[in-house]
Design a protein around this motif. Sequence first.
Motif, mmCIF file in Angstrom:
data_model
loop_
_atom_site.group_PDB
_atom_site.id
_atom_site.type_symbol
_atom_site.label_atom_id
_atom_site.label_comp_id
_atom_site.label_asym_id
_atom_site.label_seq_id
_atom_site.Cartn_x
_atom_site.Cartn_y
_atom_site.Cartn_z
ATOM 1 N N TRP A 1 0.832 -1.208 0.000
ATOM 2 C CA TRP A 1 0.000 0.000 0.000
ATOM 3 C C TRP A 1 0.863 1.253 0.000
ATOM 4 O O TRP A 1 0.533 2.253 -0.646
ATOM 5 N N SER B 1 -0.436 0.523 -4.183
ATOM 6 C CA SER B 1 -1.864 0.809 -4.113
ATOM 7 C C SER B 1 -2.501 -0.045 -3.035
ATOM 8 O O SER B 1 -1.947 -1.071 -2.618
ATOM 9 N N TRP B 2 -3.686 0.376 -2.612
ATOM 10 C CA TRP B 2 -4.423 -0.425 -1.639
ATOM 11 C C TRP B 2 -4.945 -1.706 -2.284
ATOM 12 O O TRP B 2 -5.141 -2.708 -1.604
ATOM 13 N N GLN B 3 -5.145 -1.680 -3.615
ATOM 14 C CA GLN B 3 -5.558 -2.903 -4.288
ATOM 15 C C GLN B 3 -4.471 -3.981 -4.199
ATOM 16 O O GLN B 3 -4.768 -5.162 -3.968
ATOM 17 N N SER C 1 -3.042 5.682 -5.917
ATOM 18 C CA SER C 1 -3.670 4.841 -4.899
ATOM 19 C C SER C 1 -2.720 4.456 -3.774
ATOM 20 O O SER C 1 -3.137 3.786 -2.829
#
Length: 329
Positions: free
Chosen positions: A62, A66-68, A279
């Motif tokens: 993250w 990204s948080w994905q 992100s």
Amino acid sequence: MMDFRIPLGAWVAAGVDWIKDNLDGFLGAISFVVSFLVDGLTRALLSPHFIVIIVIAALIAWLVRSWQLAIGTVVSFGLIVAMNLWVPAMQTLALVLVAAVIAVVIAIPLGIWSARNATVRAILKPVLDFMQTMPAFVYLIPAIVFFSIGVVPGLVATVIFALPPGVRLTELGIRGVDSETVEAGQAFGAKPGQILRGIQLPLAMPTILAGVNQVIMLALSMAVIAGMAGADGLGKLVVEAISTITIAKGVEAGLGVVLIAVFLDRVTAALGTLGENPSSLLGMLARRKAKQRGATASASSSGSTDATDAADEAERHVASPHRAPVTTA
């Protein structure tokens, strides 16, 4: 004519035997250091509960990407735990990280030296070509002769196999820096070391980090070959599955390698664009700081405008003082 033969292999074997007989102490020191690093990192990864390592890996994902990817990391590592492959996965991860660090420490200085010296570049080019085209299994033969069976020959072969992309991309990045920028630094009296640290390395960093990414990927691709040399980890499980024709074990171990590879690839690829991924946690912090700076600059500009307007109004009052109206009887 058909009986003529150059015994090149015998010459190489004689050279390997000479190194083994005369440099045994040096080889022993290398074996001790490598074993200490790999075993120490393996213990560090296995000592905490696996949830702690998963959370740390997700936070790293993250932070830089990204948080994905963080969610994908939790799912991927959870799948590794569910397949009961956590211990061999961490052994493989430790081997790859140590090999990648050693390869990068060697590759970046060689790449810089090659970029700044045409003679070194002419010597390194055929050597790197040879290293990249030689089958990786061949490296195991002298490595096993030097270091016996275990993690050390696997790591040595991994370093040799993963080294060339780091050297080549470092050289490419340094040589790709705009010559006018370098000349501007020279015009201001900067020394070669200052130009390297202040101009060339920062501008070449994205290309260098791409080389680091390739080094890590190639090191991970050697996990199976390292398993053939006796190194513990997912590669050893793949070798066992091949020898016993166990499809289930081979698929699970191979999938574990893929999941680790995806995590390492996405994280290292994002290092060249830190703060630019919208992100990522760093990207969100960068945008927040930019908004704060914009708000501060806007408030400062507004305050300056108000002060200027007040000063102009005061000047007008001084230049045209108020007069009382004249009344007539």
